[in-house]
Design a protein around this motif. Sequence first.
Motif, short mmCIF file in Angstrom:
data_model
loop_
_atom_site.label_atom_id
_atom_site.label_comp_id
_atom_site.label_asym_id
_atom_site.label_seq_id
_atom_site.Cartn_x
_atom_site.Cartn_y
_atom_site.Cartn_z
N ASP A 52 0.81 -1.21 0.00
CA ASP A 52 0.00 0.00 0.00
C ASP A 52 0.84 1.26 0.00
OD1 ASP A 52 -0.26 0.92 3.18
OD2 ASP A 52 -0.10 -1.24 2.95
N CYS A 191 -7.33 -3.48 0.83
CA CYS A 191 -6.28 -2.62 1.40
C CYS A 191 -6.58 -1.17 1.05
CB CYS A 191 -4.91 -3.04 0.86
SG CYS A 191 -3.53 -2.19 1.65
N ARG A 202 -0.14 -1.18 8.04
CA ARG A 202 -0.11 -2.61 7.79
C ARG A 202 1.31 -3.06 7.42
NH1 ARG A 202 -5.75 -3.89 4.52
NH2 ARG A 202 -7.12 -2.74 5.95
N THR A 204 2.24 -4.38 4.89
CA THR A 204 2.47 -4.13 3.46
C THR A 204 2.69 -2.65 3.15
OG1 THR A 204 0.07 -4.06 3.18
CG2 THR A 204 1.18 -6.15 2.69
N SER A 233 -3.66 -0.06 -1.76
CA SER A 233 -2.86 -0.84 -2.70
C SER A 233 -3.37 -0.57 -4.12
CB SER A 233 -2.98 -2.32 -2.40
OG SER A 233 -4.30 -2.77 -2.67
#
Length: 352
Positions: A52, A191, A202, A204, A233
């Motif tokens: 993301d 996301c 997160r 990510t 994302s």
Amino acid sequence: MTAETHGDRQLAVRLGELLGPRHPVAAAAVVTPEGTHVASRGTDADADADFDFEIGSVSKAVTGLLYADALTRGEITTDTRLGELLPLGDAPVARVTLRALSTHRSGLPRLPKSAQPWRRTITLWRNGTNPYGETLAQLLLQTRDVPLGTPRSRYSNLGYELLGHALARAATTTYSELVQQRIATPLELDCFYVPVTADELRPTALHGRSRRGRPRQPWTGEGLGPAGGIRASITSMARFTAAILDGSAPGTAALDPVAPVGGGARIGAAWITVQVKGRPITWHNGGTGGFRSWLGLDRNTGTGAVLLSATAASVDRQGFALLAEHSLSTGNSDSNSNSNSNSNSNSNSNRR
């Protein structure tokens, strides 16, 4: 060394051509009536990870959808004033209508002087620190002393912060929860979220860098959310774009232009519409200390494009070019792909 790419191979190649080495970590999505294509470069060896990005001021476009949706639900009217929803007492800003905020015609400055924006900008340049960490209570305190200027077209981060939090109060929730309940969950955006603190990022979450490659702190803060605090994302941005185009997203009336903003452009609720090679293109961009984003739509051909980069260098021109390539193909036109915009771009080094 060539950055590793993932997703649609043809789009990944085009992403590299458009952004070049200046944007080593980036992603793109193209949505057409025939389908959706997504690609990324430089993110990670794990092709299954959906990293993301900070989407910056594209968050305002999300808040615009929530505004139009709240109107449909009857939670607000265009003439609802800020003071009816937020505890602003007799402050001048309490008189501002939500309609004026939605089209950047509130008379509010970009940021309140009490927030010391220039000091924060210098600190960002020197140290890469997050300049926007206010809680909602702190934001409201800064806002109470802000004088109102002439209600003309004037881009205001402060205005959209207040608008988003007012919409959340009308729905008896917080802005981050409002995004989750009315955008992320119903549209199945896995996301797409609003971190209030860095602890809420997160695993990510990508780390952004300046134009010169210097690391930047993530931009989080409760106050910031509605104007520039969303992270997403590329897969979720692709689904978000598709939902806007097919009308399944809430509040799509926000895209319809209702007022001029200069240079031939018109604005709806945050969303800007410009003429590009004779075609109306609806769009918004975003930027934080370490990220840039762009989302554009050719609503006549049902085509959309998204560019996200973890480097703080503009991707506006490339976004318009990517959209033109696919919308012209969809519309069976032989125009070239190098369209640019006579845009109302918020080109400030500390924008969001």
